[in-house]
Design a protein around this motif. Structure first.
Motif, PDB file in Angstrom:
ATOM      1  N   ARG A  17     -79.164 -96.661  67.862  1.00 40.56           N
ATOM      2  CA  ARG A  17     -77.743 -96.784  68.216  1.00 40.56           C
ATOM      3  C   ARG A  17     -77.333 -95.645  69.155  1.00 40.56           C
ATOM      4  N   ASP A  18     -78.321 -94.897  69.632  1.00 39.60           N
ATOM      5  CA  ASP A  18     -78.091 -93.752  70.516  1.00 39.60           C
ATOM      6  C   ASP A  18     -77.180 -92.735  69.868  1.00 39.60           C
ATOM      7  N   ARG A  19     -77.472 -92.441  68.594  1.00 44.74           N
ATOM      8  CA  ARG A  19     -76.670 -91.481  67.852  1.00 44.74           C
ATOM      9  C   ARG A  19     -77.542 -90.397  67.221  1.00 44.74           C
ATOM     10  N   GLU A  20     -76.970 -89.222  67.088  1.00 49.25           N
ATOM     11  CA  GLU A  20     -77.586 -88.117  66.351  1.00 49.25           C
ATOM     12  C   GLU A  20     -77.079 -88.199  64.919  1.00 49.25           C
ATOM     13  N   VAL A  21     -77.929 -87.829  63.961  1.00 47.58           N
ATOM     14  CA  VAL A  21     -77.504 -87.838  62.565  1.00 47.58           C
ATOM     15  C   VAL A  21     -77.086 -86.433  62.153  1.00 47.58           C
ATOM     16  N   ALA A  22     -75.908 -86.327  61.544  1.00 45.40           N
ATOM     17  CA  ALA A  22     -75.420 -85.058  61.001  1.00 45.40           C
ATOM     18  C   ALA A  22     -75.276 -85.220  59.487  1.00 45.40           C
ATOM     19  N   TYR A  23     -76.027 -84.411  58.731  1.00 43.43           N
ATOM     20  CA  TYR A  23     -75.947 -84.440  57.272  1.00 43.43           C
ATOM     21  C   TYR A  23     -74.893 -83.428  56.838  1.00 43.43           C
ATOM     22  N   VAL A  24     -73.856 -83.932  56.219  1.00 42.30           N
ATOM     23  CA  VAL A  24     -72.692 -83.107  55.880  1.00 42.30           C
ATOM     24  C   VAL A  24     -72.573 -83.008  54.355  1.00 42.30           C
ATOM     25  N   THR A  25     -72.525 -81.774  53.846  1.00 41.57           N
ATOM     26  CA  THR A  25     -72.343 -81.550  52.412  1.00 41.57           C
ATOM     27  C   THR A  25     -70.979 -80.911  52.181  1.00 41.57           C
ATOM     28  N   VAL A  26     -70.195 -81.531  51.307  1.00 40.08           N
ATOM     29  CA  VAL A  26     -68.843 -81.041  51.010  1.00 40.08           C
ATOM     30  C   VAL A  26     -68.601 -81.103  49.508  1.00 40.08           C
TER      31      VAL A  26
ATOM     32  N   TYR B 231     -73.488 -81.867  70.952  1.00 40.30           N
ATOM     33  CA  TYR B 231     -74.807 -82.470  71.153  1.00 40.30           C
ATOM     34  C   TYR B 231     -74.860 -83.477  72.305  1.00 40.30           C
ATOM     35  N   GLY B 232     -73.718 -83.747  72.904  1.00 42.54           N
ATOM     36  CA  GLY B 232     -73.718 -84.597  74.081  1.00 42.54           C
ATOM     37  C   GLY B 232     -74.014 -86.055  73.815  1.00 42.54           C
ATOM     38  N   ARG B 233     -73.842 -86.499  72.589  1.00 44.81           N
ATOM     39  CA  ARG B 233     -74.007 -87.918  72.250  1.00 44.81           C
ATOM     40  C   ARG B 233     -73.218 -88.200  70.977  1.00 44.81           C
ATOM     41  N   GLU B 234     -73.016 -89.470  70.682  1.00 46.54           N
ATOM     42  CA  GLU B 234     -72.299 -89.833  69.465  1.00 46.54           C
ATOM     43  C   GLU B 234     -73.062 -89.326  68.232  1.00 46.54           C
ATOM     44  N   VAL B 235     -72.308 -88.970  67.209  1.00 48.71           N
ATOM     45  CA  VAL B 235     -72.915 -88.441  65.992  1.00 48.71           C
ATOM     46  C   VAL B 235     -72.566 -89.346  64.813  1.00 48.71           C
TER      47      VAL B 235
END
Length: 273
Positions: free
Chosen positions: A200-209, A229-233
């Motif tokens: 999907r042309d996306r970077e994965v961001a693992y978020v812990t809250v 990062y210059g792309r959708e996340v």
């Protein structure tokens, strides 16, 4: 696939497959993907076959011909031609052929989900299942046990997921059980989440809250990370009350840890000195 020759062979096979499936339906692509993954299972079980298909002393046309003779009549012509193109290439190690075949099957499965308009759903379902596994130590041990028959673990996954996820999600979890790219089960799931996002042309961001983010907070965080990062996340949010507050974000090898728990731990270490 670590070498340039392996990547070139994969590129040739991928182009061959793409050219022959431009008009294929999602269901047809899923069938081709299943055939390719079945061949990957054969290669995993037959090291002598892997060696024969990557023997550098044999011309590429001979290796392709061997693969064709083995597969013709057993799988579709589209699958035969793609895998023959793969075998005609050069691989540094026999194991690289297995990795390339498996990756081709996964990529075809993701293309099937994309053509069905369900790629984002598959990505989220894979991540949610990975969270379920990581939060249940008994389940994690059972599914990660390489000493247990894979058929038994596949049956368990099928029972757990039946009717709850997209067909492609269930098949990808099965791929993870065999160790996608030589990884362990949970690491394979993570890699498949990231591979799906990449489609999907996306970077994965693992978020812990510590508590769920509001929609506005999610949108703001995604926008900030996209600008970095210059792309959708694609945010993958894990709620862990134990972190107490703040946010931890991991993107690839980058870690931004602003949680209260980290700050408390740092303070404890400072006082201990």
């Amino acid at each position: 696939m670590t070498s340039s020759v392996s990547r070139e062979a994969y590129g040739d096979a991928s182009e061959q497959l793409a050219a022959n499936t431009t008009a294929a339906t999602a269901t047809q692509l899923a069938t081709v993907a299943d055939e390719i993954l079945s061949v990957a299972a054969l290669l995993r079980a037959q090291p002598r076959l892997r060696r024969a298909l990557t023997d550098p002393s044999r011309p590429g046309s001979d290796r392709a011909g061997l693969f064709k003779s083995l597969l013709s009549g057993k799988v579709s012509e589209v699958t035969v031609n793609a895998l023959a193109a793969l075998a005609a290439g050069r691989f540094s190690r026999p194991a690289d052929l297995l990795d390339a075949t498996e990756r081709l099957g996964v990529d075809t499965l993701l293309l099937s989900a994309d053509r069905d308009g369900k790629l984002a759903d598959v990505e989220d379902e894979l991540f949610r299942f990975s969270q379920i596994v990581s939060g249940d130590s008994a389940l994690a041990v059972t599914l990660s046990d390489v000493g247990a028959p894979v058929e038994r673990r596949v049956k368990l996954v099928q029972d757990l997921l039946k009717g709850k996820v997209h067909v492609a999600t269930g098949r990808l979890v099965e791929v993870a059980l065999t160790g996608f790219g030589g990884r362990g089960f949970e690491a394979s799931l993570t890699r498949l989440v990231e591979a799906t996002a990449a489609k999907r042309d996306r970077e994965v961001a693992y978020v812990t809250v510590a508590k769920p983010l509001t929609d506005a907070d999610e949108q703001s965080l995604a926008a900030k990370l996209s600008s970095v990062y210059g792309r959708e996340v694609s945010l993958k949010i894990d709620v862990q009350p134990a972190v107490l507050g703040g946010v931890s974000v991991r993107v690839g090898s980058d870690l931004y840890d602003g949680t209260v728990l980290r700050k408390l731990n740092e303070a404890k270490q400072a006082f201990a000195k």
